[in-house]
Enzyme design. Structure first.
Site, PDB file in Angstrom:
ATOM      1  CE  LYS A  53      -3.817  -2.564   1.840  1.00 19.26           C
ATOM      2  NZ  LYS A  53      -4.535  -3.133   2.976  1.00 19.26           N
ATOM      3  CD  GLN A  97      -3.669  -4.824   6.155  1.00 17.31           C
ATOM      4  OE1 GLN A  97      -3.467  -3.850   5.445  1.00 17.31           O
ATOM      5  NE2 GLN A  97      -4.282  -5.898   5.714  1.00 17.31           N
ATOM      6  CG  ASP A 120     -10.317  -0.877   4.177  1.00 20.74           C
ATOM      7  OD1 ASP A 120      -9.948  -1.186   3.040  1.00 20.74           O
ATOM      8  OD2 ASP A 120      -9.682  -1.155   5.213  1.00 20.74           O
TER       9      ASP A 120
END
Ligand code: NDP
Length: 287
Positions: A53, A97, A120
């Site tokens: 990322k 995460q 997300d």
């Protein structure tokens, strides 16, 4: 033999598109989008994802801020960090995460990320917006699948779409996106009575199960578009999808490989969401 959908190539073109837009944001508004990535503990797979990322941010021209916290971080400490990032003007997107260590409630964390920084798209506000078709952010993996289907040139409208898997992260939002494009959508799961018969009807089949090689060639309709979201690590260390590629690729019209299919798309769509977040958070209507 099917045509292989090249996720690396499609994701590269998405990232290039974002890179251009990011450059325009910088030029016109002096804005550089910022993504905060939080990792708690030292799970090796999570570490790889976080590094990828960061690399993608560098490529498209975003600032990335990594917060690597020890395994014993408490829920309150993590919430304090999220609160700080929610109020930090440099940060447009916050990604925590998953999975988190067991003593931290993932839902509490997700619910405390500002919906406008929720790149997300897991916050209930964003999930609800997807349901009614009025959304800013799409969850990255289903959004990536939509790009891969689009790359085939096949119109989803009126097609029989079958999604195997009903998780909140992949299966459910995937089904909703196909429905928004006017597919006729069936969702299968572990209690589905005749998986083979359901899959066999699909013009577009998306497998998001987590069971290696569950979908065989004889479960696929001739010429179907087959998207394999599965990422299963075999004992041999090899990565394997939910679709048995060898048998399926003789029947499907288009098929994604694992690796090199859906995987690369997820990060590209994260970059897309970060760009969108930068525009929302900085009141920019058009880049
Ligand atoms: P979950 O474990 O959360 O969900 C799996 C779903 O599959 C459940 O709905 C389950 O049904 C269903 N299922 C399990 N066994 C069967 C079966 N035998 N027949 C039919 N349905 C079944 O997984 P995720 O959605 O998080 O992930 C799915 C896969 O996608 C995994 O391999 C994961 O690694 C991969 N993945 C890949 C990503 C990428 O970037 N490429 C991103 C995210 C996930 P039930 O609800 O009844 O239990």
């Amino acid at each position: 033999m099917s045509k292989i959908i090249d996720g690396k190539a499609v994701s590269q073109s998405v990232k290039d598109r974002i890179k251009e837009k990011a450059a325009r944001l910088k030029e016109k508004y002096n804005v550089t989008a910022g993504l905060a990535v939080i990792i708690v503990g030292d799970d090796p797979a999570s570490r790889i994802y976080v590094n990828n990322k960061k690399k993608a941010c560098e490529y498209v021209g975003f600032d990335s801020y990594e917060y690597a916290l020890p395994e014993e971080t408490t829920e309150n400490e993590l919430l304090e960090l999220i609160n700080k990032l929610n109020n930090d003007e440099r940060i447009d997107g916050i990604l925590c995460q998953l999975p988190l260590p067991k003593h931290i409630d993932e839902n509490v964390i997700i619910n405390n990320i500002s919906p406008n920084k929720d790149v997300d798209a897991f916050h209930p506000v964003n999930v609800g917006k997807i349901m009614i078709g009025d959304y800013n952010f799409l969850p990255c993996t289903p959004a990536g699948v939509m790009e891969l289907i689009a790359s085939t040139g096949i119109d989803i409208k009126g097609k029989e779409c079958v999604v195997v898997g009903r998780s909140n992260i992949v299966g459910k939002p995937m089904s909703m996106l196909l429905l928004h494009k006017s597919g006729t959508v069936t969702i299968c799961h572990s209690k589905t009575k005749d998986l083979k018969a359901e899959c066999k009807r699909a013009d577009i089949l998306v497998a998001a199960v987590g069971v290696p090689n569950l979908i065989k060639g004889d479960m696929i309709k001739e010429g179907a578009v087959v998207i394999d979201v599965g990422m299963n690590r075999l004992d041999s260390g090899k990565l394997c999808g939910d679709v048995e590629f060898e048998s399926a690729s003789n029947i499907a019209g288009y098929i994604t490989p694992v690796p090199g299919g859906v995987g690369p798309m997820t990060i590209a769509m994260l970059m897309q969401n970060t760009l969108t977040a930068a525009m929302i958070n900085r009141n920019i209507v058009k880049e």
